[in-house]
Design a protein around this motif. Sequence first.
Motif, PDB file in Angstrom:
ATOM      1  N   GLN A 151      13.604  25.027 -15.391  1.00  0.00           N
ATOM      2  CA  GLN A 151      13.984  24.598 -16.729  1.00  0.00           C
ATOM      3  C   GLN A 151      12.721  24.302 -17.528  1.00  0.00           C
ATOM      4  O   GLN A 151      11.774  23.715 -17.008  1.00  0.00           O
ATOM      5  CB  GLN A 151      14.847  23.336 -16.674  1.00  0.00           C
ATOM      6  CG  GLN A 151      16.240  23.556 -16.117  1.00  0.00           C
ATOM      7  CD  GLN A 151      17.180  24.170 -17.130  1.00  0.00           C
ATOM      8  OE1 GLN A 151      17.020  23.986 -18.326  1.00  0.00           O
ATOM      9  NE2 GLN A 151      18.168  24.903 -16.657  1.00  0.00           N
ATOM     10  N   MET A 152      12.706  24.706 -18.779  1.00  0.00           N
ATOM     11  CA  MET A 152      11.612  24.353 -19.673  1.00  0.00           C
ATOM     12  C   MET A 152      11.768  22.899 -20.100  1.00  0.00           C
ATOM     13  O   MET A 152      12.818  22.508 -20.625  1.00  0.00           O
ATOM     14  CB  MET A 152      11.627  25.252 -20.909  1.00  0.00           C
ATOM     15  CG  MET A 152      10.611  24.868 -21.961  1.00  0.00           C
ATOM     16  SD  MET A 152       9.032  25.694 -21.758  1.00  0.00           S
ATOM     17  CE  MET A 152       9.362  27.180 -22.710  1.00  0.00           C
ATOM     18  N   HIS A 153      10.758  22.076 -19.850  1.00  0.00           N
ATOM     19  CA  HIS A 153      10.802  20.673 -20.254  1.00  0.00           C
ATOM     20  C   HIS A 153      10.405  20.580 -21.729  1.00  0.00           C
ATOM     21  O   HIS A 153       9.237  20.784 -22.077  1.00  0.00           O
ATOM     22  CB  HIS A 153       9.846  19.843 -19.404  1.00  0.00           C
ATOM     23  CG  HIS A 153      10.251  19.736 -17.973  1.00  0.00           C
ATOM     24  ND1 HIS A 153       9.735  18.786 -17.120  1.00  0.00           N
ATOM     25  CD2 HIS A 153      11.133  20.458 -17.226  1.00  0.00           C
ATOM     26  CE1 HIS A 153      10.277  18.931 -15.908  1.00  0.00           C
ATOM     27  NE2 HIS A 153      11.131  19.936 -15.965  1.00  0.00           N
ATOM     28  N   VAL A 154      11.351  20.245 -22.599  1.00  0.00           N
ATOM     29  CA  VAL A 154      11.060  20.238 -24.034  1.00  0.00           C
ATOM     30  C   VAL A 154      11.317  18.878 -24.672  1.00  0.00           C
ATOM     31  O   VAL A 154      11.334  18.751 -25.892  1.00  0.00           O
ATOM     32  CB  VAL A 154      11.889  21.315 -24.764  1.00  0.00           C
ATOM     33  CG1 VAL A 154      11.455  22.708 -24.327  1.00  0.00           C
ATOM     34  CG2 VAL A 154      13.383  21.116 -24.534  1.00  0.00           C
ATOM     35  N   GLY A 155      11.500  17.843 -23.862  1.00  0.00           N
ATOM     36  CA  GLY A 155      11.756  16.514 -24.398  1.00  0.00           C
ATOM     37  C   GLY A 155      10.492  15.783 -24.761  1.00  0.00           C
ATOM     38  O   GLY A 155       9.364  16.284 -24.586  1.00  0.00           O
ATOM     39  N   SER A 156      10.649  14.560 -25.262  1.00  0.00           N
ATOM     40  CA  SER A 156       9.505  13.754 -25.681  1.00  0.00           C
ATOM     41  C   SER A 156       9.900  12.285 -25.721  1.00  0.00           C
ATOM     42  O   SER A 156      11.074  11.944 -25.941  1.00  0.00           O
ATOM     43  CB  SER A 156       9.020  14.189 -27.063  1.00  0.00           C
ATOM     44  OG  SER A 156       7.872  13.461 -27.465  1.00  0.00           O
ATOM     45  N   SER A 157       8.925  11.412 -25.515  1.00  0.00           N
ATOM     46  CA  SER A 157       9.078   9.977 -25.730  1.00  0.00           C
ATOM     47  C   SER A 157       8.253   9.637 -26.964  1.00  0.00           C
ATOM     48  O   SER A 157       7.040   9.860 -26.983  1.00  0.00           O
ATOM     49  CB  SER A 157       8.582   9.188 -24.515  1.00  0.00           C
ATOM     50  OG  SER A 157       8.607   7.793 -24.766  1.00  0.00           O
ATOM     51  N   THR A 158       8.894   9.099 -28.011  1.00  0.00           N
ATOM     52  CA  THR A 158       8.188   8.978 -29.285  1.00  0.00           C
ATOM     53  C   THR A 158       8.784   7.874 -30.151  1.00  0.00           C
ATOM     54  O   THR A 158       9.860   7.334 -29.843  1.00  0.00           O
ATOM     55  CB  THR A 158       8.243  10.317 -30.048  1.00  0.00           C
ATOM     56  OG1 THR A 158       7.429  10.248 -31.206  1.00  0.00           O
ATOM     57  CG2 THR A 158       9.670  10.667 -30.443  1.00  0.00           C
ATOM     58  N   TRP A 159       8.082   7.554 -31.238  1.00  0.00           N
ATOM     59  CA  TRP A 159       8.560   6.608 -32.242  1.00  0.00           C
ATOM     60  C   TRP A 159       9.036   7.364 -33.452  1.00  0.00           C
ATOM     61  O   TRP A 159       8.432   8.359 -33.861  1.00  0.00           O
ATOM     62  CB  TRP A 159       7.452   5.626 -32.632  1.00  0.00           C
ATOM     63  CG  TRP A 159       7.138   4.629 -31.554  1.00  0.00           C
ATOM     64  CD1 TRP A 159       6.158   4.740 -30.601  1.00  0.00           C
ATOM     65  CD2 TRP A 159       7.821   3.424 -31.287  1.00  0.00           C
ATOM     66  NE1 TRP A 159       6.186   3.655 -29.776  1.00  0.00           N
ATOM     67  CE2 TRP A 159       7.201   2.826 -30.162  1.00  0.00           C
ATOM     68  CE3 TRP A 159       8.901   2.766 -31.883  1.00  0.00           C
ATOM     69  CZ2 TRP A 159       7.619   1.604 -29.631  1.00  0.00           C
ATOM     70  CZ3 TRP A 159       9.312   1.553 -31.362  1.00  0.00           C
ATOM     71  CH2 TRP A 159       8.681   0.994 -30.251  1.00  0.00           C
ATOM     72  N   VAL A 160      10.129   6.887 -34.041  1.00  0.00           N
ATOM     73  CA  VAL A 160      10.757   7.550 -35.190  1.00  0.00           C
ATOM     74  C   VAL A 160      10.979   6.511 -36.290  1.00  0.00           C
ATOM     75  O   VAL A 160      11.337   5.359 -36.020  1.00  0.00           O
ATOM     76  CB  VAL A 160      12.105   8.178 -34.788  1.00  0.00           C
ATOM     77  CG1 VAL A 160      12.805   8.758 -35.996  1.00  0.00           C
ATOM     78  CG2 VAL A 160      11.893   9.251 -33.725  1.00  0.00           C
ATOM     79  N   LEU A 161      10.747   6.910 -37.535  1.00  0.00           N
ATOM     80  CA  LEU A 161      11.081   6.108 -38.713  1.00  0.00           C
ATOM     81  C   LEU A 161      12.157   6.834 -39.501  1.00  0.00           C
ATOM     82  O   LEU A 161      12.324   8.047 -39.359  1.00  0.00           O
ATOM     83  CB  LEU A 161       9.850   5.903 -39.587  1.00  0.00           C
ATOM     84  CG  LEU A 161       8.645   5.219 -38.955  1.00  0.00           C
ATOM     85  CD1 LEU A 161       7.472   5.201 -39.942  1.00  0.00           C
ATOM     86  CD2 LEU A 161       8.984   3.825 -38.507  1.00  0.00           C
TER      87      LEU A 161
END
Length: 265
Positions: free
Chosen positions: A249-259
């Motif tokens: 599987q292609m890993h395309v996620g992320s851990s991030t901050w959103v406004l």
Amino acid sequence: MSFHFTRIAAACLAGGAALLVVSAAAAQVGSPHNDWRRVNRSSVNGGERYASPQSFAFEARFGAYFPGVDEEFSGGGAGPYGRTFGDDNLFYFGLELDWLPLRIPYVGAIGPGLGWGYTSASGKGFEDGTEDRSEEDTSLTVMPMHLSAVLRVDELMRKTGVPVVPYAKAGLGMGLWYAGKASGGDDQDGVAGEGITWGTHLAFGAMLALNWLDRRSSAQLDESTGINHTYLFGEWMFANLDGLGSRPQMHVGSSTWVLGLALDM
């Protein structure tokens, strides 16, 4: 490769806030026969007016995004994503619609939320079987989506007028991705790579209600459009799009901050 996501997000937030102010002003001008003083204040606590029934919430979201493609490649040095696109964060834009039909006494509203996002990276690829850069651009586009349970802890605001609403989201995530050259093909017989990666979605954040800035305009906006509150919010988002343990599987996620900007309706 930098998309200056901080400046873009700030500009989008400023523009959205301006639109909200204009909408409120329009509601005030367009409702000459609706006296805001006649709004039912029988449940006023801490200065917060009575609001029309609330069932939905809409969000426009902006932030940074770094796809975790290289997470599955161990060893020293950059993986294929890092070598091709670098290590800069990408600009992320998203939309979300929440339906909040249930209310937990003394806590807040709960219901399902459906979210969609978009981000894209581009750079020079490599010649077949070499480490030489190609003259042709290659790109990776990711659309992270999710279906989550959403809890908005807004009873404190409703009862006391404190304009802060914490919230949490948890559910199923999905990443639709597309990788290919500008000409429309890749190294596999001219067929571009594409696929769907499943995973989980988790988020925690807090919203700042803006109604206290102009309660009169907010009351008239509610009467004319059904918008209860407008918010600015900040959120930590973990889109863990790794295939739920399946391979490959292609890993395309992320851990991030959103406004972002949000509306309650």
